[in-house]
Scaffold this active site. Sequence first.
Site, PDB file in Angstrom:
ATOM      1  N   LYS A  38      12.035  12.735  -3.229  1.00 29.50           N
ATOM      2  CA  LYS A  38      11.626  14.005  -2.606  1.00 29.50           C
ATOM      3  C   LYS A  38      12.666  15.091  -2.894  1.00 29.50           C
ATOM      4  CE  LYS A  38       7.704  12.827  -0.868  1.00 29.50           C
ATOM      5  NZ  LYS A  38       6.450  13.496  -1.214  1.00 29.50           N
TER       6      LYS A  38
ATOM      7  N   TYR B  97      13.084   6.537  -1.980  1.00 27.90           N
ATOM      8  CA  TYR B  97      11.997   7.437  -1.549  1.00 27.90           C
ATOM      9  C   TYR B  97      12.538   8.837  -1.289  1.00 27.90           C
ATOM     10  CZ  TYR B  97       8.911   9.944   1.560  1.00 27.90           C
ATOM     11  OH  TYR B  97       8.166  10.945   2.137  1.00 27.90           O
TER      12      TYR B  97
ATOM     13  N   SER C  69      10.387  15.922   2.947  1.00 31.33           N
ATOM     14  CA  SER C  69      10.587  15.004   4.071  1.00 31.33           C
ATOM     15  C   SER C  69      11.958  15.192   4.696  1.00 31.33           C
ATOM     16  CB  SER C  69      10.453  13.578   3.540  1.00 31.33           C
ATOM     17  OG  SER C  69      10.964  12.649   4.454  1.00 31.33           O
TER      18      SER C  69
ATOM     19  N   ARG D  16      17.427  -1.527  12.130  1.00 34.02           N
ATOM     20  CA  ARG D  16      16.763  -1.637  10.826  1.00 34.02           C
ATOM     21  C   ARG D  16      17.686  -1.010   9.780  1.00 34.02           C
ATOM     22  NH1 ARG D  16      10.862   1.073  10.296  1.00 34.02           N
ATOM     23  NH2 ARG D  16      12.103   2.940  10.680  1.00 34.02           N
TER      24      ARG D  16
HETATM   25  P1  NAD Z   1      -0.698   8.747   2.867  1.00 36.05           P
HETATM   26  O1  NAD Z   1      -0.257   7.544   2.098  1.00 36.05           O
HETATM   27  O2  NAD Z   1      -1.597   8.555   4.014  1.00 36.05           O
HETATM   28  O3  NAD Z   1      -1.359   9.814   1.889  1.00 36.05           O
HETATM   29  C1  NAD Z   1      -1.006   9.902   0.522  1.00 36.05           C
HETATM   30  C2  NAD Z   1      -2.307   9.958  -0.254  1.00 36.05           C
HETATM   31  O4  NAD Z   1      -1.987  10.067  -1.652  1.00 36.05           O
HETATM   32  C3  NAD Z   1      -3.160   8.710  -0.104  1.00 36.05           C
HETATM   33  O5  NAD Z   1      -4.506   9.075   0.116  1.00 36.05           O
HETATM   34  C4  NAD Z   1      -3.000   7.972  -1.435  1.00 36.05           C
HETATM   35  O6  NAD Z   1      -4.164   7.229  -1.772  1.00 36.05           O
HETATM   36  C5  NAD Z   1      -2.756   9.129  -2.381  1.00 36.05           C
HETATM   37  N1  NAD Z   1      -1.977   8.764  -3.569  1.00 36.05           N
HETATM   38  C6  NAD Z   1      -0.855   8.009  -3.627  1.00 36.05           C
HETATM   39  N2  NAD Z   1      -0.440   7.893  -4.897  1.00 36.05           N
HETATM   40  C7  NAD Z   1      -1.316   8.598  -5.663  1.00 36.05           C
HETATM   41  C8  NAD Z   1      -1.420   8.865  -7.049  1.00 36.05           C
HETATM   42  N3  NAD Z   1      -0.548   8.368  -7.925  1.00 36.05           N
HETATM   43  N4  NAD Z   1      -2.435   9.635  -7.483  1.00 36.05           N
HETATM   44  C9  NAD Z   1      -3.342  10.151  -6.605  1.00 36.05           C
HETATM   45  N5  NAD Z   1      -3.300   9.923  -5.281  1.00 36.05           N
HETATM   46  C10 NAD Z   1      -2.292   9.156  -4.816  1.00 36.05           C
HETATM   47  O7  NAD Z   1       0.648   9.498   3.323  1.00 36.05           O
HETATM   48  P2  NAD Z   1       0.842  10.716   4.310  1.00 36.05           P
HETATM   49  O8  NAD Z   1       1.547  10.213   5.502  1.00 36.05           O
HETATM   50  O9  NAD Z   1      -0.418  11.465   4.462  1.00 36.05           O
HETATM   51  O10 NAD Z   1       1.897  11.565   3.472  1.00 36.05           O
HETATM   52  C11 NAD Z   1       1.516  12.653   2.670  1.00 36.05           C
HETATM   53  C12 NAD Z   1       2.739  13.234   2.015  1.00 36.05           C
HETATM   54  O11 NAD Z   1       3.677  13.638   3.007  1.00 36.05           O
HETATM   55  C13 NAD Z   1       3.494  12.279   1.093  1.00 36.05           C
HETATM   56  O12 NAD Z   1       3.963  13.015  -0.014  1.00 36.05           O
HETATM   57  C14 NAD Z   1       4.647  11.809   1.943  1.00 36.05           C
HETATM   58  O13 NAD Z   1       5.756  11.435   1.150  1.00 36.05           O
HETATM   59  C15 NAD Z   1       4.950  13.065   2.746  1.00 36.05           C
HETATM   60  N6  NAD Z   1       5.598  12.807   4.041  1.00 36.05           N
HETATM   61  C16 NAD Z   1       5.025  11.959   4.932  1.00 36.05           C
HETATM   62  C17 NAD Z   1       5.643  11.707   6.142  1.00 36.05           C
HETATM   63  C18 NAD Z   1       5.062  10.724   7.131  1.00 36.05           C
HETATM   64  O14 NAD Z   1       5.805  10.219   7.975  1.00 36.05           O
HETATM   65  N7  NAD Z   1       3.770  10.436   7.102  1.00 36.05           N
HETATM   66  C19 NAD Z   1       6.845  12.370   6.461  1.00 36.05           C
HETATM   67  C20 NAD Z   1       7.397  13.241   5.532  1.00 36.05           C
HETATM   68  C21 NAD Z   1       6.757  13.459   4.319  1.00 36.05           C
HETATM   69  C1  WQD Z   2      10.870   5.830  14.133  1.00 31.70           C
HETATM   70  C2  WQD Z   2      11.851   5.205  15.113  1.00 31.70           C
HETATM   71  C3  WQD Z   2      12.945   3.251  14.267  1.00 31.70           C
HETATM   72  C4  WQD Z   2       9.327   0.782  14.015  1.00 31.70           C
HETATM   73  C5  WQD Z   2      10.007   7.435   8.421  1.00 31.70           C
HETATM   74  C6  WQD Z   2      10.577   7.675   7.067  1.00 31.70           C
HETATM   75  C7  WQD Z   2      10.799   9.155   6.857  1.00 31.70           C
HETATM   76  C8  WQD Z   2       9.527   9.949   7.156  1.00 31.70           C
HETATM   77  C9  WQD Z   2       9.018   9.637   8.507  1.00 31.70           C
HETATM   78  C10 WQD Z   2       8.281  10.125   5.096  1.00 31.70           C
HETATM   79  C11 WQD Z   2      13.148   4.750  14.476  1.00 31.70           C
HETATM   80  C12 WQD Z   2      12.063   2.890  15.434  1.00 31.70           C
HETATM   81  C13 WQD Z   2      10.214   1.831  14.234  1.00 31.70           C
HETATM   82  C14 WQD Z   2       9.439  -0.396  14.815  1.00 31.70           C
HETATM   83  C15 WQD Z   2      11.280   0.628  16.001  1.00 31.70           C
HETATM   84  N1  WQD Z   2       8.481   9.607   6.242  1.00 31.70           N
HETATM   85  N2  WQD Z   2      11.168   1.747  15.203  1.00 31.70           N
HETATM   86  N3  WQD Z   2      10.416  -0.409  15.777  1.00 31.70           N
HETATM   87  O1  WQD Z   2      12.101   5.734  10.039  1.00 31.70           O
HETATM   88  O2  WQD Z   2      12.172   7.838  11.475  1.00 31.70           O
HETATM   89  O3  WQD Z   2      10.944   7.873   9.384  1.00 31.70           O
HETATM   90  O4  WQD Z   2       8.821   8.213   8.617  1.00 31.70           O
HETATM   91  O5  WQD Z   2       8.884  11.010   4.586  1.00 31.70           O
HETATM   92  O6  WQD Z   2      11.159   9.302   5.527  1.00 31.70           O
HETATM   93  O7  WQD Z   2      11.807   6.988   6.959  1.00 31.70           O
HETATM   94  O8  WQD Z   2      10.010   6.571  11.238  1.00 31.70           O
HETATM   95  O9  WQD Z   2       8.235   5.532  12.580  1.00 31.70           O
HETATM   96  O10 WQD Z   2       9.555   4.085  10.975  1.00 31.70           O
HETATM   97  O11 WQD Z   2      10.667   4.950  13.035  1.00 31.70           O
HETATM   98  O12 WQD Z   2      12.147   0.548  16.866  1.00 31.70           O
HETATM   99  O13 WQD Z   2       8.709  -1.375  14.645  1.00 31.70           O
HETATM  100  O14 WQD Z   2      11.242   4.024  15.662  1.00 31.70           O
HETATM  101  O15 WQD Z   2      14.128   2.506  14.263  1.00 31.70           O
HETATM  102  O16 WQD Z   2      14.183   4.960  15.409  1.00 31.70           O
HETATM  103  P1  WQD Z   2      11.428   6.935  10.557  1.00 31.70           P
HETATM  104  P2  WQD Z   2       9.519   5.235  11.915  1.00 31.70           P
END
Ligand code: NAD
Ligand code: WQD
Length: 340
Positions: free
Chosen positions: A155, A151, A127, A294
């Site tokens: 990672k 979190y 991430s 936030r």
């Molecule tokens: P998501 O929550 O939609 O998907 C995660 C999936 O993993 C879900 O289906 C959940 O049920 C499953 N899961 C959680 N814990 C589990 C466990 N202990 N055993 C088996 N299954 C489990 O999230 P996403 O947005 O699809 O994210 C996928 C990956 O990408 C995650 O590792 C997340 O940290 C990473 N990531 C997401 C974002 C984002 O903004 N969505 C950004 C950067 C990294």
């Molecule tokens: C985006 C922008 C907020 C909600 C998160 C995780 C990061 C990664 C991606 C997993 C920011 C603003 C948001 C609201 C707002 N995930 N905002 N009002 O925080 O950039 O990243 O998701 O790895 O680890 O931290 O994403 O969508 O929450 O926010 O103004 O109600 O929108 O301040 O500037 P973020 P986000």
Amino acid sequence: MPQTVLVTGGAGFIGSHTCVELLRSGHEVVVLDDHSNSSPESLERVAKIAGRPIAAAHTADVRDRRALDKVFASHKIDAVIHFAAKKAVGESVQIPLTYYDINVGGTTALVSAMHDHGVHRLVFSSSCSIYGNATVVPLTEESPAAPTNPYATTKWTCERILADLCRNLPELRVLALRYFNPAGAHPTGLLGEDPRGIPNNIMPFLAQIAVGRREELSVFGDDYPTPDGTGVRDYIHVVDVAEGHRAALDHIDDEPGMRVFNLGTGRGSSVLELVKTFEEVSGRPIPHRIAARRPGDVAELVADPAKVESAWGWTARRDVAAMCRDAWNFQQQNPYGYAP
Ligand code: NAD
Ligand code: WQD
């Protein structure tokens, strides 16, 4: 070459879109998911879009070694994509031990099972949050890691564990993909982001306002050192992220050891720009008011995506308008997500 791929967390937001891309590319897909944050319905929809089903779906916790052994014993897995994790930054501050247990413990359990069953290829979901309070953007893979919450620390810890394992287990190949802000939905409207409760992330929040489930957006701060004062992020279409995983599998054998890549577009959008684009594509007003920053948010996070482009020729192709349009389409077709 077609591979059999184990996708942990394959029913989730990014996982389900990735399953579609893998099936369309001819790979066989085995999913392991405990559905703690997803519905099995998403996998039905994956099959519908791809025109063929996944090979198997195992409902299990990724920390469960016996369940993992069963999965690896029942399929000849060539590579693993590890999405399963908890991902809410705010929650991770409240329950850090759970985040360490699932995100770090889940990863070590998985790699241990892979090792015991002779599986050596892993794509790991990292991430952009590992970069923390970045002062210099755009961010390259060499930018310093400085996670600011549990979190992000899980990672970064996983990345370091995997790098160390690669130094000591020469057969292991790991690609850690640092996603920036995945957003949007499948253009069919069948797959999308279905957060439980109040969305933490901005895109599903905007979609829920437009569909009438929420009243207004709190814009978290308008006094950041950005052009309009609101936070700037590198939003990347979830289908681009999914295609990035397909490219990763194609290139995982290019080099041994661990490699790290940013998955971003290189283009930043502010909160107000995103609101405006969502209003334009949906034709609905998005009531919003400026609120306090936030805690933990940073001004700007934008990727330098040059490394992945030169290594694999992969580049994000879809813009923010496409993300808003597809998120809106999914929300209209599924106002309450996958719930019946
Ligand atoms: P998501 O929550 O939609 O998907 C995660 C999936 O993993 C879900 O289906 C959940 O049920 C499953 N899961 C959680 N814990 C589990 C466990 N202990 N055993 C088996 N299954 C489990 O999230 P996403 O947005 O699809 O994210 C996928 C990956 O990408 C995650 O590792 C997340 O940290 C990473 N990531 C997401 C974002 C984002 O903004 N969505 C950004 C950067 C990294
Ligand atoms: C985006 C922008 C907020 C909600 C998160 C995780 C990061 C990664 C991606 C997993 C920011 C603003 C948001 C609201 C707002 N995930 N905002 N009002 O925080 O950039 O990243 O998701 O790895 O680890 O931290 O994403 O969508 O929450 O926010 O103004 O109600 O929108 O301040 O500037 P973020 P986000």
